[in-house]
Design a protein around this motif. Structure first.
Motif, PDB file in Angstrom:
ATOM      1  N   VAL A 178      -8.627  13.843 -23.240  1.00  0.00           N
ATOM      2  CA  VAL A 178      -9.791  12.855 -23.294  1.00  0.00           C
ATOM      3  C   VAL A 178     -11.110  13.689 -23.416  1.00  0.00           C
ATOM      4  O   VAL A 178     -11.505  14.530 -22.785  1.00  0.00           O
ATOM      5  CB  VAL A 178      -9.944  12.088 -21.951  1.00  0.00           C
ATOM      6  CG1 VAL A 178     -11.290  11.424 -21.666  1.00  0.00           C
ATOM      7  CG2 VAL A 178      -8.682  11.188 -21.780  1.00  0.00           C
TER       8      VAL A 178
ATOM      9  N   GLY B 276     -14.971  11.379 -22.656  1.00  0.00           N
ATOM     10  CA  GLY B 276     -14.677  10.199 -21.981  1.00  0.00           C
ATOM     11  C   GLY B 276     -13.657   9.316 -22.750  1.00  0.00           C
ATOM     12  O   GLY B 276     -13.164   7.989 -22.402  1.00  0.00           O
ATOM     13  N   GLU B 277     -13.471   9.518 -24.093  1.00  0.00           N
ATOM     14  CA  GLU B 277     -12.649   9.069 -24.967  1.00  0.00           C
ATOM     15  C   GLU B 277     -11.402   9.491 -25.219  1.00  0.00           C
ATOM     16  O   GLU B 277     -11.220  10.777 -25.581  1.00  0.00           O
ATOM     17  CB  GLU B 277     -13.473   8.553 -26.375  1.00  0.00           C
ATOM     18  CG  GLU B 277     -14.497   7.741 -26.153  1.00  0.00           C
ATOM     19  CD  GLU B 277     -15.042   7.400 -27.567  1.00  0.00           C
ATOM     20  OE1 GLU B 277     -14.938   6.402 -28.364  1.00  0.00           O
ATOM     21  OE2 GLU B 277     -16.020   8.313 -28.147  1.00  0.00           O
TER      22      GLU B 277
ATOM     23  N   GLU C 158     -11.119  16.188 -20.710  1.00  0.00           N
ATOM     24  CA  GLU C 158     -10.163  15.906 -19.324  1.00  0.00           C
ATOM     25  C   GLU C 158      -8.927  15.636 -19.831  1.00  0.00           C
ATOM     26  O   GLU C 158      -8.551  14.961 -20.956  1.00  0.00           O
ATOM     27  CB  GLU C 158     -10.817  14.855 -18.722  1.00  0.00           C
ATOM     28  CG  GLU C 158     -12.563  15.173 -18.294  1.00  0.00           C
ATOM     29  CD  GLU C 158     -13.312  13.976 -17.408  1.00  0.00           C
ATOM     30  OE1 GLU C 158     -12.819  13.448 -16.589  1.00  0.00           O
ATOM     31  OE2 GLU C 158     -13.885  13.204 -18.291  1.00  0.00           O
ATOM     32  N   PRO C 159      -7.942  15.637 -18.756  1.00  0.00           N
ATOM     33  CA  PRO C 159      -6.552  15.020 -19.030  1.00  0.00           C
ATOM     34  C   PRO C 159      -6.641  13.467 -19.136  1.00  0.00           C
ATOM     35  O   PRO C 159      -7.392  12.671 -18.647  1.00  0.00           O
ATOM     36  CB  PRO C 159      -5.642  15.758 -17.983  1.00  0.00           C
ATOM     37  CG  PRO C 159      -6.926  15.778 -16.699  1.00  0.00           C
ATOM     38  CD  PRO C 159      -7.983  16.176 -17.373  1.00  0.00           C
ATOM     39  N   TRP C 160      -5.209  13.204 -19.550  1.00  0.00           N
ATOM     40  CA  TRP C 160      -5.075  11.700 -19.436  1.00  0.00           C
ATOM     41  C   TRP C 160      -5.200  11.443 -17.803  1.00  0.00           C
ATOM     42  O   TRP C 160      -4.573  11.950 -17.142  1.00  0.00           O
ATOM     43  CB  TRP C 160      -3.828  11.303 -19.732  1.00  0.00           C
ATOM     44  CG  TRP C 160      -3.450  11.058 -21.141  1.00  0.00           C
ATOM     45  CD1 TRP C 160      -2.032  10.883 -21.664  1.00  0.00           C
ATOM     46  CD2 TRP C 160      -4.134  11.271 -22.412  1.00  0.00           C
ATOM     47  NE1 TRP C 160      -1.976  10.689 -22.976  1.00  0.00           N
ATOM     48  CE2 TRP C 160      -3.326  10.941 -23.511  1.00  0.00           C
ATOM     49  CE3 TRP C 160      -5.219  11.280 -22.651  1.00  0.00           C
ATOM     50  CZ2 TRP C 160      -3.599  10.792 -24.907  1.00  0.00           C
ATOM     51  CZ3 TRP C 160      -5.835  11.513 -23.923  1.00  0.00           C
ATOM     52  CH2 TRP C 160      -5.007  11.255 -25.181  1.00  0.00           C
ATOM     53  N   ARG C 161      -5.734  10.411 -17.502  1.00  0.00           N
ATOM     54  CA  ARG C 161      -6.016   9.840 -16.228  1.00  0.00           C
ATOM     55  C   ARG C 161      -5.046   8.564 -16.002  1.00  0.00           C
ATOM     56  O   ARG C 161      -5.367   7.417 -16.367  1.00  0.00           O
ATOM     57  CB  ARG C 161      -7.457   9.480 -15.612  1.00  0.00           C
ATOM     58  CG  ARG C 161      -8.201  10.981 -15.585  1.00  0.00           C
ATOM     59  CD  ARG C 161      -7.720  11.786 -14.478  1.00  0.00           C
ATOM     60  NE  ARG C 161      -8.751  12.815 -14.430  1.00  0.00           N
ATOM     61  CZ  ARG C 161      -8.201  13.975 -13.880  1.00  0.00           C
ATOM     62  NH1 ARG C 161      -7.334  14.181 -13.294  1.00  0.00           N
ATOM     63  NH2 ARG C 161      -9.245  15.091 -13.757  1.00  0.00           N
ATOM     64  N   ALA C 162      -4.298   8.519 -15.059  1.00  0.00           N
ATOM     65  CA  ALA C 162      -3.337   7.418 -14.885  1.00  0.00           C
ATOM     66  C   ALA C 162      -2.225   7.880 -13.672  1.00  0.00           C
ATOM     67  O   ALA C 162      -1.652   9.363 -13.502  1.00  0.00           O
ATOM     68  CB  ALA C 162      -2.590   6.640 -15.875  1.00  0.00           C
ATOM     69  N   ALA C 163      -2.267   7.150 -12.739  1.00  0.00           N
ATOM     70  CA  ALA C 163      -1.264   7.270 -11.564  1.00  0.00           C
ATOM     71  C   ALA C 163       0.196   7.664 -11.948  1.00  0.00           C
ATOM     72  O   ALA C 163       1.021   8.637 -11.639  1.00  0.00           O
ATOM     73  CB  ALA C 163      -0.819   6.303 -10.750  1.00  0.00           C
TER      74      ALA C 163
ATOM     75  N   ARG D  93       4.299  12.812 -19.015  1.00  0.00           N
ATOM     76  CA  ARG D  93       4.551  11.445 -19.663  1.00  0.00           C
ATOM     77  C   ARG D  93       5.992  11.081 -19.525  1.00  0.00           C
ATOM     78  O   ARG D  93       6.413  10.225 -20.370  1.00  0.00           O
ATOM     79  CB  ARG D  93       3.876  11.647 -21.298  1.00  0.00           C
ATOM     80  CG  ARG D  93       2.439  11.608 -21.113  1.00  0.00           C
ATOM     81  CD  ARG D  93       1.865  11.519 -22.483  1.00  0.00           C
ATOM     82  NE  ARG D  93       1.973  13.143 -22.829  1.00  0.00           N
ATOM     83  CZ  ARG D  93       1.472  13.813 -23.935  1.00  0.00           C
ATOM     84  NH1 ARG D  93       0.839  12.889 -24.808  1.00  0.00           N
ATOM     85  NH2 ARG D  93       1.432  15.064 -24.188  1.00  0.00           N
TER      86      ARG D  93
ATOM     87  N   VAL E  15      -2.883   4.167 -22.382  1.00  0.00           N
ATOM     88  CA  VAL E  15      -2.618   4.378 -21.136  1.00  0.00           C
ATOM     89  C   VAL E  15      -3.979   5.013 -20.476  1.00  0.00           C
ATOM     90  O   VAL E  15      -4.850   4.412 -19.685  1.00  0.00           O
ATOM     91  CB  VAL E  15      -1.512   4.947 -20.280  1.00  0.00           C
ATOM     92  CG1 VAL E  15      -1.753   5.104 -18.901  1.00  0.00           C
ATOM     93  CG2 VAL E  15      -0.140   4.465 -20.927  1.00  0.00           C
ATOM     94  N   ALA E  16      -4.369   6.147 -21.230  1.00  0.00           N
ATOM     95  CA  ALA E  16      -5.776   6.844 -20.570  1.00  0.00           C
ATOM     96  C   ALA E  16      -6.947   6.148 -21.043  1.00  0.00           C
ATOM     97  O   ALA E  16      -7.808   6.151 -20.165  1.00  0.00           O
ATOM     98  CB  ALA E  16      -5.710   8.113 -21.572  1.00  0.00           C
ATOM     99  N   ALA E  17      -7.050   5.330 -21.995  1.00  0.00           N
ATOM    100  CA  ALA E  17      -8.063   4.592 -21.921  1.00  0.00           C
ATOM    101  C   ALA E  17      -8.452   3.162 -21.301  1.00  0.00           C
ATOM    102  O   ALA E  17      -9.228   2.652 -21.045  1.00  0.00           O
ATOM    103  CB  ALA E  17      -8.270   4.211 -23.752  1.00  0.00           C
ATOM    104  N   CYS E  18      -7.112   2.806 -21.133  1.00  0.00           N
ATOM    105  CA  CYS E  18      -7.285   1.457 -20.266  1.00  0.00           C
ATOM    106  C   CYS E  18      -7.779   1.497 -18.867  1.00  0.00           C
ATOM    107  O   CYS E  18      -7.130   2.430 -18.220  1.00  0.00           O
ATOM    108  CB  CYS E  18      -5.740   0.877 -20.164  1.00  0.00           C
ATOM    109  SG  CYS E  18      -5.772  -0.557 -19.214  1.00  0.00           S
TER     110      CYS E  18
ATOM    111  N   GLY F 105      -5.011   1.587 -16.430  1.00  0.00           N
ATOM    112  CA  GLY F 105      -3.973   2.576 -16.598  1.00  0.00           C
ATOM    113  C   GLY F 105      -2.732   1.890 -17.126  1.00  0.00           C
ATOM    114  O   GLY F 105      -1.538   1.922 -16.524  1.00  0.00           O
TER     115      GLY F 105
END
Ligand code: HEM
Ligand code: SF4
Ligand code: FES
Lengths: 249, 243
Positions: free
Chosen positions: A69, A72-73, A99-104, A116, A165-168, A171
């Motif tokens: 990321v 922020g994109e 930054e890394p992909w952010r999702a639970a 992933r 997922v990262a953008a949503c 997530g």
């Protein structure tokens, strides 16, 4: 070019992380974003520091491993993968956040690397076709209408990178899952599992803890392979059809 | 990374029982969105009729009160007095509850699915999602106030007269807060319908690339007509056209 990087550093899944600032000198505009990170890592290694961990493999935009990321994109400012992003998209002196992909459902493994495997389990739940194995079948044994082939190919372009997922903001993995469901669902070879596939893959997607879709469209904007938002609409339709058609009992 | 695999072995046949359709819907994020879409469309249909009915206020107390009375006798002699009204009320309450519960559960899930945000905030970050959530909460609160004000009269300003909706409406919109609450809620409704109608089309699988423009224009036009139609009433009272 001289670039100031603020990179997410995190030792392991449990450790707390933080944004850490590095300066990278002698960056050429022709470098890819990952080559710029390589430059930083060579220096860190020479200085006896831990290099920044990030995922990469093909570096030609086809494997789906790279996952950054940038400011922020997901995959940064261009509509491509992080590995195909070039430093000419930035200016001398720019401060860039990485930054890394952010999702639970995508826990951080280390620095910029996330796990992933939730995607793999969604695929295992139904992203396959049951074909007779053995000798390769005659190529024209199963005619595929041109329109179906084109649609399948459009969805088959998904490389499973997870930028959607990262953008949503939720997530959600709907774009990825819909690409896989539609890819196989429109082909005659995919017909035998047409109903169970979509039900099982959506159920697995939910079980992995991804969020739901609120149709913000952030996924389709970030997707390096231009999987369209309407792919989700098509999967919703498949899912509703399957709830009516799947055999029960 | 994850590409569809061609199964090389004989597939293990799934023999487990599949849950009922209702269970499948309730347990799935896609199913819950379907419930939201269908309940939302019910409410939308009702609101269109409601909006048109409200406009009868511009034809005087006789017309408006007569219309309110007709709402209670419609369907007779097949239906008893007020039965039609009660059927509509039951469907609406079921829709509001289903819509609200699904919205709440899905929103909680969505927030849990993204526990850590980005240090670098993206410019576009779920504008539609936020307006839908806050707009929905505003609408929910408004519905409660609206019923207590003009259906039961519990919080009505001045003497509430059952059977005389014309005067009751004029009373409500003669107070500044009555106008403010109502207009804020109607604007929230317009925003909600704008994204909601298009969204519902996607959830129900009715959207497509060729139909997208049409759906977006329809959703915007409907939102505009609804908002304008509803707002006409307090504006009518405030300007003295209705008194
Ligand atoms: C008063 C009448 C209301 C109408 C006509 C309405 C209509 C709709 C429609 C048609 C949708 C689209 C469903 C879909 O995307 O498939 C929707 C979504 C939604 N509604 Fe409502 N709704 C109303 C009230 C409410 C209330 C009271 C709440 C709050 C509890 C609420 C919260 C939401 C949320 C959170 C969504 C999801 C938005 C998204 O897709 O991002 N709505 N609504
Ligand atoms: S849909 Fe696009 S963004 Fe999502 S995993 Fe596939 S290629 Fe990546
Ligand atoms: S490294 Fe393979 S797509 Fe970027």
């Amino acid at each position: 070019m001289r670039i100031v990087l603020r990179v997410w550093r995190q030792k392991n899944a449990e450790a707390p992380g933080a944004m850490t600032t590095y300066e990278v000198d002698g960056v050429s505009p022709d470098m890819s974003f990952l080559e710029m990170l390589d430059t930083l890592n060579e220096r860190l290694t020479l200085e006896g520091e831990e290099p920044v961990a990030f995922d990469h493999d093909c570096r030609e935009g086809i494997c789906g491993a790279c996952s950054l990321v940038i400011n922020g994109e997901a995959h940064g400012p261009e509509r491509t993968t992080s590995c195909q992003l070039h430093m000419r998209s930035f200016r001398d002196g720019d401060v860039i956040d990485v930054e890394p992909w952010r999702a639970a459902a995508f826990p951080v493994v280390r620095d910029l690397v996330v796990d992933r495997s939730a995607f793999d389990r969604i695929i295992q739940a139904g992203g396959y076709i049951s074909v007779p194995t053995g000798a390769a079948p005659e190529a024209h044994a199963t005619p595929v209408p041109k329109a179906a082939a084109d649609l399948a190919f459009e969805h088959a372009e998904c490389i499973g990178c997870g930028a959607c997922v990262a953008a949503c903001p939720n997530g959600s993995a709907m774009l990825f899952t819909s690409a896989k469901v539609n890819h196989l669902g429109v082909l005659p070879q995919g017909a035998p599992e047409r109903e169970t596939r979509v039900l099982d893959m959506v159920a697995q997607m939910d079980a992995e803890g991804f969020g739901g879709c609120t149709l913000t469209g952030a996924c389709a904007t970030a997707c390096p392979k231009s999987i369209p938002l309407m792919s989700i609409t098509a999967m919703n339709k498949e899912w509703l059809r399957a709830t009516r058609k799947v055999p029960r009992g | 990374m994850s590409t569809p695999t061609v199964c090389a072995m004989a597939l293990a046949t799934r023999t487990d029982r599949r849950p009922s359709t209702a269970r499948t819907l309730w347990d799935s994020t896609v199913g819950k969105k379907t419930i939201m879409a269908v309940s939302g469309l019910f409410m939308l249909l009702y609101l269109l009729v409601h909006m048109f009915g409200n406009l009868k206020i511009f034809f005087g107390p006789g017309q408006f009160n007569g219309y309110a009375h007709w709402l209670r006798t419609v369907g007779e002699p097949f239906l008893h007095y007020e039965w039609a009204l009660w059927i509509i009320r039951v469907v609406l309450v079921a829709s509001v509850v289903a819509h609200g519960v699904c919205a709440y559960q899905l929103s909680r899930r969505d927030l849990r699915a993204r526990p850590v945000g980005y240090a670098h905030r993206p410019a576009r970050s779920g504008y539609a999602t936020r307006t839908m959530r806050w707009g929905g909460v505003i609408l929910g609160l408004f519905v409660v106030w609206h019923l207590l004000d003009l259906t039961t009269g519990t919080v009505h300003s001045g003497g509430f007269q059952p059977g005389h909706p014309y005067q009751n409406v004029v009373d409500t919109f003669s107070t500044w807060y009555g106008d403010v609450i109502y207009i804020v809620a109607v604007l929230a409704l317009g925003m909600h319908v704008r994204h909601g109608l298009w969204s519902a089309a996607q959830t129900l699988g009715a959207g497509s690339v060729t139909r997208d423009r049409f759906l977006k224009i329809t959703a915007n036009a409907l939102a505009l007509v609804l908002a304008a139609g509803f707002i006409a009433v307090p504006v009518g009272v405030m300007s003295g056209i209705v008194s």
